[in-house]
Design an enzyme around this catalytic site. Structure first.
Site, mmCIF file in Angstrom:
data_model
loop_
_atom_site.group_PDB
_atom_site.id
_atom_site.type_symbol
_atom_site.label_atom_id
_atom_site.label_comp_id
_atom_site.label_asym_id
_atom_site.label_seq_id
_atom_site.Cartn_x
_atom_site.Cartn_y
_atom_site.Cartn_z
ATOM 1 N N LYS A 131 -7.569 1.420 -2.704
ATOM 2 C CA LYS A 131 -7.154 1.040 -1.344
ATOM 3 C C LYS A 131 -7.331 2.212 -0.387
ATOM 4 C CE LYS A 131 -5.484 -1.440 1.971
ATOM 5 N NZ LYS A 131 -4.158 -2.105 1.962
ATOM 6 N N LYS A 158 0.075 5.313 8.459
ATOM 7 C CA LYS A 158 0.754 5.466 7.166
ATOM 8 C C LYS A 158 -0.262 5.536 6.028
ATOM 9 C CE LYS A 158 1.961 2.030 4.884
ATOM 10 N NZ LYS A 158 1.480 1.193 3.734
ATOM 11 N N THR A 205 0.868 -1.178 0.000
ATOM 12 C CA THR A 205 0.000 0.000 0.000
ATOM 13 C C THR A 205 0.900 1.222 0.000
ATOM 14 O OG1 THR A 205 -1.785 -1.124 1.186
ATOM 15 C CG2 THR A 205 -1.776 1.279 1.246
#
Length: 294
Positions: free
Chosen positions: A176, A244, A101
């Site tokens: 995502k 993150k 990701t």
């Protein structure tokens, strides 16, 4: 008989370790693995069939398909572009799949850089967590060329239950981001609902059974509701990684004029929890925010 493709998996962390394990069980591929921490590679080699490469050059130079699954943008930049990175050794005509990701910007940068070397790129972040990786039922959101993704279908299906092409390069990462934004909202709502229920001394087992069968049902409720009530957070997807991921969402939103007010609030709550020692607690520890900030 068709020749087996050489597939290299780089990154044997929480997700990559079992994903590469599923891949190694297929008779369709010659599987090699590489991890920057050699002890992890050795451990994987004892658990699964496959070649353990000792250097990044050895890992990727003969690979028809290279798969990466690391932690963040900085990891990918080092693995691919550093002086000791894989870029000079990648085979022309090969395919590069990144399950990390990352930011949208990095996905675009990888695509352009690899294109210059006649290497096809697919950004393919996954959802399903550690359990999904272990059980081989991850959901994959991909960005890139449809024909290239089709050519990798048999590879990705060894560790996933669904593969969705979202669009051009970078689209997988954007999907995502939406996934993580939604999860953040679900966990905040679930946290407040359970705290309310506790204040009213409701029977939690009966409550979760009742509402899990209705419109409020979610993966988070089914898999995390009980452990949240019991204040068990020593497992699952670490807050560090959610911070993150949400950071990428907020950065991207600055460029498309989306006001992610709620996401920003959850992001701030998670950074607060990290400051209070919950860096590696499961993201469901969001429930602890009010208790730790009284």
């Amino acid at each position: 008989m068709s020749k087996k493709r050489n597939v290299t998996f780089v990154g044997l962390g929480t997700m990559g370790y079992p994903m590469a394990g599923h891949l190694s069980r297929s008779e369709l591929f010659n599987v090699s693995v590489f991890n920057r921490t050699s002890e992890k590679s050795a451990q994987w080699g004892e658990a699964y069939e496959g070649r353990v490469a000792l250097t990044i050059e050895d890992a990727v130079k003969d690979a028809d398909v290279v798969i990466t699954c690391t932690g963040r943008d900085e990891d990918m930049m080092e693995i691919v572009f550093s002086d000791d990175g894989m870029m000079p050794y990648l085979k022309k005509g090969s395919i590069f799949i990144d399950h990390t990701t990352t930011s949208f910007k990095l996905a675009k940068h990888l695509n352009e850089s690899l294109k210059d070397k006649n290497i096809s790129f697919i950004d393919a972040p996954v959802s399903g967590g550690e359990a999904g990786a272990i059980n081989g039922v991850l959901s994959v959101m991909a960005g890139g060329d449809a024909h290239i993704l089709d050519a990798c279908d048999s590879i990705i299906k060894t560790y996933s239950k669904s593969i969705t092409l979202m669009g051009d390069s970078g689209s997988g990462q954007l999907a995502k981001m939406v996934n993580q934004i939604c999860i953040a909202g679900l966990l905040q709502g679930l946290s407040e609902g359970l705290l309310f229920a506790e204040s009213e001394n409701l029977n939690m087992d009966k409550l979760l059974s009742a509402i899990s069968g209705g419109a409020a049902q979610s993966w988070q409720m089914v898999n995390r509701g009980k452990t949240m009530h019991q204040r068990e957070f020593d497992f699952g997807f670490a807050i560090k990684w959610m911070v993150k991921d949400l950071g990428y969402c907020l950065d991207q939103a600055d460029g498309n004029n989306t006001k992610l007010t709620f996401t920003q609030e959850v992001y701030d709550r998670y950074t607060n929890l990290m400051d209070k020692g919950h860096t590696y607690s499961d993201t469901s520890a969001l429930m602890m925010f009010d208790e730790l900030n009284k």
